[in-house]
Design an enzyme around this catalytic site. Structure first.
Site, PDB file in Angstrom:
ATOM      1  CG  PHE A 147      -7.717 -11.137   8.981  1.00 20.71           C
ATOM      2  CD1 PHE A 147      -8.441 -10.802  10.114  1.00 20.71           C
ATOM      3  CD2 PHE A 147      -8.392 -11.261   7.767  1.00 20.71           C
ATOM      4  CE1 PHE A 147      -9.814 -10.610  10.047  1.00 20.71           C
ATOM      5  CE2 PHE A 147      -9.753 -11.059   7.696  1.00 20.71           C
ATOM      6  CZ  PHE A 147     -10.470 -10.746   8.832  1.00 20.71           C
ATOM      7  CD  GLN A 156      -7.608 -20.832   7.566  1.00 24.80           C
ATOM      8  OE1 GLN A 156      -8.163 -19.955   6.893  1.00 24.80           O
ATOM      9  NE2 GLN A 156      -8.115 -22.046   7.707  1.00 24.80           N
ATOM     10  CB  SER A 162     -15.216 -15.496  -3.844  1.00 26.93           C
ATOM     11  OG  SER A 162     -14.439 -14.329  -3.623  1.00 26.93           O
ATOM     12  CE1 TYR A 194      -5.104 -15.873  -2.880  1.00 29.97           C
ATOM     13  CE2 TYR A 194      -7.184 -15.172  -3.860  1.00 29.97           C
ATOM     14  CZ  TYR A 194      -6.469 -15.638  -2.771  1.00 29.97           C
ATOM     15  OH  TYR A 194      -7.117 -15.886  -1.584  1.00 29.97           O
ATOM     16  CE  LYS A 235      -6.078 -19.236  -1.470  1.00 31.15           C
ATOM     17  NZ  LYS A 235      -5.643 -19.927  -0.243  1.00 31.15           N
ATOM     18  CG  ASN A 257     -14.672  -9.737  -0.976  1.00 34.31           C
ATOM     19  OD1 ASN A 257     -15.277 -10.424  -1.795  1.00 34.31           O
ATOM     20  ND2 ASN A 257     -13.689  -8.918  -1.327  1.00 34.31           N
ATOM     21  CB  VAL A 264     -11.472  -2.297   0.325  1.00 27.43           C
ATOM     22  CG1 VAL A 264     -12.630  -3.226   0.628  1.00 27.43           C
ATOM     23  CG2 VAL A 264     -11.978  -0.914  -0.007  1.00 27.43           C
ATOM     24  CG  ASN A 293      -8.166   0.408  -6.723  1.00 32.93           C
ATOM     25  OD1 ASN A 293      -7.942   0.038  -5.574  1.00 32.93           O
ATOM     26  ND2 ASN A 293      -7.251   0.996  -7.464  1.00 32.93           N
ATOM     27  CG  ASP A 310     -10.273  -6.509  -8.216  1.00 29.38           C
ATOM     28  OD1 ASP A 310      -9.713  -7.482  -7.680  1.00 29.38           O
ATOM     29  OD2 ASP A 310     -10.419  -5.404  -7.652  1.00 29.38           O
TER      30      ASP A 310
END
Length: 324
Positions: free
Chosen positions: A22, A87, A132, A155, A159, A184, A199, A216, A286
């Site tokens: 992406f 990336q 983030s 994850y 990072k 995001n 999302v 969620n 999350d």
């Protein structure tokens, strides 16, 4: 565009890892449009060939199908390269909880391979995707570099490790590295399919198909959703940044805050759909709220994002309506 006036030496060669993904494919497209050369490295595990097929006729574009876990291939891919935009990584917090060993091998060791390959080939600038998620459970808003909490997923660990390795390569080996903590990101070519789809494209796809989306949690979690054009600007500004800014990590966002339930209804209204969402369990790992302080990126990178959430969302919806 915020990057329209950025100039690089003629015949500059950019290596975009994860270039069929992406964010990567949007970077490839923009750099080619600016008149520079692009080498795309992707193993197509999460990226899509269709994202880069449009570039195959471009004389300044080359594609390497390969894996960043292969150091020799990374070294070969960096030959003659001026700027690396790294990336390539596997995303998704919940998937990382299920696959910790893979995330270590791919996101950490793979990034280290790319750093070493860039060093051996005397690359000018190494710009890499952070996240983030490195803020973990740190409760204060806005999120500010240097004030991080306990990491909540493999994850996020991957990072944060990438940032530390980037710092080491600037400190010891003279490689100018710049970590971009994406908040995001959304926009054209973001995959709306699959269990781990982001999302916004997922909502758009489901509503276009008259399906009932699931949110969620309670929908009251907030995010600093960041349109793809802002992220392109950040990468190019980092490539043009001074050595004094190297070895650092920067928040890359618009600096706003949107609630998930509000986003859902905004998309439903734009698509003229009257479908109420379902609510599911919170996703493991999350973060509840996220909002970025982007003053450091403004000061050291000259990053001034042009697209607020509303403008970005309108563009994204228009793209998906044409392409889904």
């Amino acid at each position: 565009m915020g990057y329209a006036n950025i100039k690089f030496p003629k015949d500059s060669l950019f290596l975009v890892t994860g270039g069929a993904g992406f964010i990567g494919s949007n970077l490839c497209e923009t750099i080619l449009e600016m008149g520079y050369k692009v080498r795309c490295l992707d193993d197509l595990s999460t990226g899509k060939q269709e994202n880069v097929d449009m570039f195959l006729s471009e004389p300044d574009y080359t594609f390497i199908k390969g894996d960043i876990k292969n150091l020799d291939l990374c070294i070969e891919a960096c030959q003659g390269v001026d700027y690396v935009l790294h990336q390539a990584a596997w995303g998704s917090v919940p998937r990382s909880v299920e696959m910790p060993l893979f995330y270590c091998a791919n996101n950490i060791a793979g990034t280290l391979n790319m750093l070493e390959a860039a060093r051996q080939n005397s690359v000018k600038k190494f710009v890499y995707a952070s996240s983030s998620s490195v803020y973990g459970d740190e409760p204060n808003l806005p999120k500010t570099e240097g004030r991080e909490g306990n990491l909540l997923s493999p994850y996020a660990v991957s990072k944060r490790c990438d940032e530390e390795w980037g710092k080491q390569y600037t400190l010891h080996y003279g490689l100018d590295t710049y970590g971009l903590r994406y908040f995001n990101v959304f926009g054209r070519r973001q995959d709306p399919h699959g269990t781990y789809a982001a999302v916004i494209p997922k909502f758009i796809k489901q509503l276009l198909n008259d399906e009932q989306p699931t949110i969620n949690g309670d929908g009251k979690q907030s995010r600093d959703f960041t349109y793809i054009e802002n992220v392109i600007e950040a990468n190019l500004k980092a490539c043009a940044a001074p050595h004094e800014a190297a070895g650092e990590a920067f928040n890359i966002a618009y600096g706003g805050r949107e609630y998930l339930i509000d986003i859902y209804y905004a998309i439903a209204e734009a698509l003229n759909k009257n479908i109420e969402p379902k609510f599911g369990p919170d996703r493991i790992g999350d973060i509840k709220h996220s909002n970025a302080d982007i003053s450091k990126a403004k000061k050291l990178l000259g990053y001034y994002p042009e697209y607020d959430f509303k403008n970005g969302l309108n563009e994204a919806i228009s793209w998906y309506m044409r392409n889904l």
